[in-house]
Each structure stands twice: as structure tokens, then as C-alpha cells.
Write a protein that holds these residues in place. Sequence first.
Motif, mmCIF file in Angstrom:
data_model
loop_
_atom_site.group_PDB
_atom_site.id
_atom_site.type_symbol
_atom_site.label_atom_id
_atom_site.label_comp_id
_atom_site.label_asym_id
_atom_site.label_seq_id
_atom_site.Cartn_x
_atom_site.Cartn_y
_atom_site.Cartn_z
ATOM 1 N N GLY A 213 0.852 -1.428 -0.025
ATOM 2 C CA GLY A 213 0.008 -0.159 0.148
ATOM 3 C C GLY A 213 0.937 1.220 0.142
ATOM 4 N N THR A 214 2.119 1.157 -0.326
ATOM 5 C CA THR A 214 2.961 2.266 -0.233
ATOM 6 C C THR A 214 2.865 3.179 -1.491
ATOM 7 O OG1 THR A 214 5.044 1.162 -0.804
ATOM 8 C CG2 THR A 214 4.537 1.483 1.517
ATOM 9 N N LEU A 215 2.528 2.549 -2.773
ATOM 10 C CA LEU A 215 2.322 3.076 -3.834
ATOM 11 C C LEU A 215 1.004 3.453 -4.552
ATOM 12 C CD1 LEU A 215 4.963 0.843 -5.847
ATOM 13 C CD2 LEU A 215 5.404 3.073 -4.523
ATOM 14 N N GLY A 216 0.110 2.976 -3.723
ATOM 15 C CA GLY A 216 -1.582 3.032 -4.275
ATOM 16 C C GLY A 216 -2.484 2.014 -3.359
ATOM 17 N N ILE A 217 -3.667 2.044 -3.731
ATOM 18 C CA ILE A 217 -4.488 1.133 -3.177
ATOM 19 C C ILE A 217 -5.119 0.426 -4.195
ATOM 20 C CG2 ILE A 217 -6.736 1.076 -1.843
ATOM 21 C CD1 ILE A 217 -6.259 3.853 -0.637
ATOM 22 N N ILE A 218 -4.906 -0.879 -3.965
ATOM 23 C CA ILE A 218 -5.292 -1.830 -4.925
ATOM 24 C C ILE A 218 -6.975 -2.050 -4.729
ATOM 25 C CG2 ILE A 218 -5.472 -4.397 -5.585
ATOM 26 C CD1 ILE A 218 -2.263 -4.433 -4.816
#
Length: 488
Positions: free
Chosen positions: A203-208
Amino acid sequence: MSPADVISGLGAIVGPRYVTGPGADMEPFVVDWRGRYRGEALAVVKPGSTAEVSELVRWCMGNDIAIVPQGGNTGMCAGSIPLAQRPSVIVRLDRMNTVRWVSRLGDAIAVDAGCILADVQAAAEERNRLFPLSLGAEGSCQIGGNLSTNAGGTAVLRYGTMRELTLGLEVVLPSGEVMDMMTSLRKDSTGYDLKQLFIGAEGTLGIITGAVLKLFPQPRRRAVALAKLERIEAALDLLALARTRLGERIGSFEIMSRGQIEVIAENLPDVQIPFALDTPWYLLIELVDTLEEMDLDGAMEGLLGAAFEADLVSDAIVAASEAQADALWKIRHSVSEGSKKAGYVVSHDSSVPLEAQAEFVNRISARIAEVRPDARLAIHGHVGDGNLHVLAIIPGIAQDRMAEMKDAAEAINRAVDDVTAELKGSISAEHGIGATNRARLARVADPVELAWMARVKTLFDPAGLMNPGKVLPDASARAEEAPLRSTA
């Protein structure tokens, strides 16, 4: 911005009933599964659609509020707990739990990221298909969390980790943009495979928010056995023998030390141990096949017979029914719960090359005994794919000794990590880095690799608001253990 303004702003996006403010109701979301880390959050918010996730991400970014994505909160590394020293909200996708579509011909299933793993397994089974990821927490963990940690589980030997099980993703970026990669294509060479950046990124680059996952034919036959071994080296020789004789029919190859099973027997009376604990190692083997007429019981007996002749096993139990097979698997799936009740657990998620596993076990056993003689050693894991979980359990820990335990954990971690690195292994095979393993990662990782990971993070999340204090080392983290209860 006041807490009331935050709750009001989030409520305007998702509806007031789906926002929880500070108080007792937030306790399950700000404390990690092991009860060691307590975080602080302005609110817990539960969006109901990808569009709402996008809007709340834009709102949080615009108000300089950090976002901590959280699945079932079953992780081992405090990766979904808000520990950074900045205002944060926890984003949970519980309401986004729909199976979007299933393709039997394409052997693919598209799901929301908030789907419980067991529900995805059931949806596949309803269509006579298999989603093979299997974990002890499968009744509560969510697909988004499985993806964010690149979960492995007990079927990696045959089917692979979540990286191998994923065809496509839908991701809300820190900008609020939605990256739609929800494809079921098996072949696509149009540039970079960007979905792999988000699998394992915690979750450090975006929310799946969604995923297209691979399905497989439902096995029609299985055979389960538990073999007793005098040496861990015998497990590796037996794996080679099994691969030669049975090939892809090996579904799982799971090892447990006697110490690990003793911990389960002592702390979980509802788990039955139907065999004497009279050897150092126990190997759980499962064979599977899609052919109805395949005699897997005979194949298992043939494998074990050859193993006896080669002096690899001293005894074995072959499950005579599905109930017996499930009972053997229940032992394996109880390792985390049993260990948690045994004391203060310093756990590891190491992987080393297959041929180095025996040396790894022997060396770390000796090192842990040197560092902490009172530690009880329990080992289990996926010997077939090189991933062993080494647990050093220190019993009878009172609250006033927690500082001592933190020092003990550091010493044990260093001992295990040193051996792992010397054998060209990894300190995290499937649990992730989260908050607990960041210092360990900095100690053993290639500095060039770490630097490029940091550049990728900055490119996607220049404000550093996506799950701060996780994975990559930085000065802003507050990942200190806050003991909540005694394990004495």
C-alpha cells in the motif's frame, strides 16, 4: 483541520455511517494481530466503490492526511497499522467485496480487493474451479492484503505466490487517478508490467481496489500423509524423490519441527495430534490430481515405500479419509495461533536456496541458542519452496520486561539475518516488510536496490502520504512496540 472536520469531510464522500472516529470502536483497526503495535488514526473509513476510493484519496492528499490501507489486519509485520508521526486515516475495503465476473474458459476471476480469501475460494469452487492460495487466516484476510504482501501460503510449490496468480489489477494512485489493468490476458508484451510494482508494495504506492486472478481445474483426487523424519536433510532428499516420481502432482510439502507441534499441543487443546512426537521433524505431504481415475493413495504409498527403503522416513501416516486429511492440515494451520499463546514470539519469514535449507536450520539453531539460551525454538514452513518460519519463543513475559524482550528480538534477528544473507536468502518470503522489518531490510539489502525502490516511491507518492513508515527505511517512522498485554 480538526478531527470533526476530518470525519465530516470523509463522511461527505462515503456516507457518515461508514466513518468511525477515535474511540473504542477503532481498537480492532489500530492494533496489530499479535497485539504488539498500537497506532493512532483520525478515522477509519470504508468506501463502497473505486470511485469513492479515488475521491477520498484526492481529499486526503489535498489536506495532507496520510492514508493507511488495511485488509483483514492479519499481517505479521504491522504493515497495516498507522504508526507514522503524522495525521492518518485507515482505509478499509470491507464494503467492496463483490465477485465481478468469472470466466471458466479463461480460468480467471475478477474480484474487489475487499473480498475475503475464503469467499473467493468458494466462488471458484461453485464453478468447479480452484483458487489455490491457502493460508491459516483465509477466513478473515482480504485479497487486497494478500496482493499487497505477495502472499504465498501452503500451495506455492504447485501454483506460485500472488505474483504468479495475478493477471490484472485496478489501483487508485496517490494522485487519485485510477489505473485500470483489469485484464485476463495470459500474453501481453505491451511495455512494462506495472501491476507487479503494486504486488508486494504494502500500500505504499497506491490502493489496490480490484484484481483478476488465475483459476485452475478443481482437483478430483488428493492424498495426504504425514511422515516422520530424523533429519531435515531427509526432507530435501524426499522432495527430490517425490519430484522425480510424481512431478506436478505434488501439491504441498510442509515441514514442522517437534518443538512446533509441541507448542500447538500445549496451547490448543482442540487440535488433535494423532501421532507420537518421537522424531525431530514431521513432513506433511499432499498429492493432487484432476484425473478421477488417478490412484493417488497408491502413488503416495509408493513414494513412502521408496522413502523407507532409502532410510529417509522412520514412520508415516496416510490419511484414510477426508476427515483425517483435514485433521492433519489443521495441525499445520494452527502454528501461528499456538505459538502466539506460548509466549513472546520472535518470528522469521526466511527463504534460502533449497540446497541450503539444512545448513540454514542447523546454523540458526546454534546461533539462537547462543544469543538466547532460554528461547524455545519452533520451526515450520514450506520446505518445497525454500521458505522456513523460524520462531524463537520466550515464555513468561511480563509487561516490565518488554524492553528486555525488544533487545532480545534484535539480537535474535541479527543472528538469523546474518545466516540468511550469507546463504544468499531473503528475510521476507511472504509476510512483507511492514514496520517491523524495515531496519532488517536496510541491514541486508543491496543499497543500490534500496535507492531505486526509494525513487519509485517518490515518483508515485511524492508527498509520502501512502502508508508512511512502512517498507522503506526513513527518519519519520515511529515503529516502536507498545505492549498491550502480558503473555506471562
